[in-house]
Design an enzyme around this catalytic site. Structure first.
Site, short mmCIF file in Angstrom:
data_model
loop_
_atom_site.label_atom_id
_atom_site.label_comp_id
_atom_site.label_asym_id
_atom_site.label_seq_id
_atom_site.Cartn_x
_atom_site.Cartn_y
_atom_site.Cartn_z
N LEU A 104 42.96 17.02 42.94
CA LEU A 104 43.74 16.79 41.73
C LEU A 104 43.61 15.34 41.27
CD1 LEU A 104 47.56 16.85 42.72
CD2 LEU A 104 45.73 16.72 44.37
N PHE B 264 42.63 14.10 38.56
CA PHE B 264 43.16 13.90 37.21
C PHE B 264 44.67 13.66 37.25
CE2 PHE B 264 41.74 18.12 38.37
CZ PHE B 264 42.94 18.78 38.59
N TYR B 265 45.35 14.30 38.20
CA TYR B 265 46.80 14.13 38.38
C TYR B 265 47.11 12.80 39.05
CZ TYR B 265 51.54 15.18 40.14
OH TYR B 265 52.88 15.16 40.44
N THR B 266 46.38 12.48 40.12
CA THR B 266 46.65 11.21 40.81
C THR B 266 46.33 10.02 39.92
OG1 THR B 266 44.46 11.22 41.86
CG2 THR B 266 46.26 12.21 43.09
N LYS C 212 49.37 9.69 37.66
CA LYS C 212 50.56 9.24 38.37
C LYS C 212 50.45 7.79 38.82
CE LYS C 212 53.20 12.87 38.07
NZ LYS C 212 54.50 12.80 37.35
#
Length: 268
Positions: free
Chosen positions: A170, A172-174, A177
């Site tokens: 993930l 793209f998520y990390t 964030k």
């Protein structure tokens, strides 16, 4: 009682009441389920005037009904896709017209779906940044005028420890964030003279109904593995995050800004 025993806290505790929150107008994004619903419930229990935004009208209405029954304080809600910034701005304006200018914003909405690196397209990357990062800035921008007019406020951005651990599957998520920590610090510097505090919360793996169902279907054994990584051997639940948000919203934290608070049971 939840059908998932992992979602039941082992110990019931008396928690703090914050007189400075009573009557304040609070906005929570992604408030219809999971951590967001717990945030809405906890602020309602503090006698706040709470509004939340969710993508699903049916989920939002059900959440409002449950919280009204539990707390005696019914939250207002608006339905919008936060990836659509004009729709987000319109929802915030609608709720502010009903509840008054917001002095607390909790930028909670996000989604941590996984996808292998080979399957990430430019379009998917951009959509994930819109889902997990971009709306936090524009929600903050939308509440600034009201916060300043009322003498200040508190903005709480929801980050994650996933980027601190280099979580795979993930990226793209990390990436989104990790950017939230930088955005939080810059917003705090820019808005401090307006008496607006900006902090972020970086949760560990919080067991919501969605996370438990997914973990049992895909990540067999992850419950034990994650507890092994924690110093405190108890699963994180949504109220653990909501209680930190209450503190950061209340006057008890009046000189705390530009900080990220890790709530992960001692993983990182």
């Amino acid at each position: 009682m939840s059908e998932h025993p992992e979602l039941v806290a082992r110990v019931e505790v008396d928690t703090a009441r914050y007189p400075s929150l009573a009557g304040r107008s609070v906005l929570v994004t992604g408030g219809g389920s999971g951590i967001g619903a717990s945030l809405v419930e906890h602020f309602c229990a503090q006698d706040c005037r709470v509004g939340f935004i969710d993508l699903d009208a049916t989920v939002a209405a059900g959440c409002a009904d449950v919280i009204a029954a539990k707390t005696g304080n019914r939250p207002a809600y608006a339905v919008a896709d936060l990836r659509d910034i004009p729709a987000l701005q319109g929802a915030i304006a609608e709720l502010a017209a009903r509840l008054g200018p917001f002095t607390v914003l909790v930028n909670n909405a996000g989604n941590d779906d996984r996808r292998p690196i080979e399957a990430v397209t430019p379009e998917y990357w951009d959509e994930r940044q819109a889902t997990n990062l971009r709306h936090q800035f524009f929600a903050a921008q939308a509440v600034l005028e009201g916060m300043e007019a009322t003498g200040g406020g508190s903005i709480i951005n929801m980050g994650s420890i996933s980027w601190m651990r280099g979580a795979a599957g993930l990226i793209f998520y990390t990436t989104a964030k990790s950017a939230i920590m930088g955005m939080t610090k810059s917003l705090a510097r820019e808005l401090g003279e307006r008496n607006i505090r900006v902090n972020s919360i970086a949760p560990g793996w919080v067991l919501t109904e969605r996370q438990v169902v997914r973990a049992k279907a895909i990540y067999q054994g992850k419950f034990a593995e994650y507890l092994e990584a924690q110093c405190l051997k108890e699963h994180l639940l949504p109220p653990d995050i909501a209680r930190m948000a209450l503190f950061l919203a209340a006057e008890d934290s009046r000189l705390i800004t530009a900080q990220t608070f890790i709530v992960d049971g001692g993983v990182v």
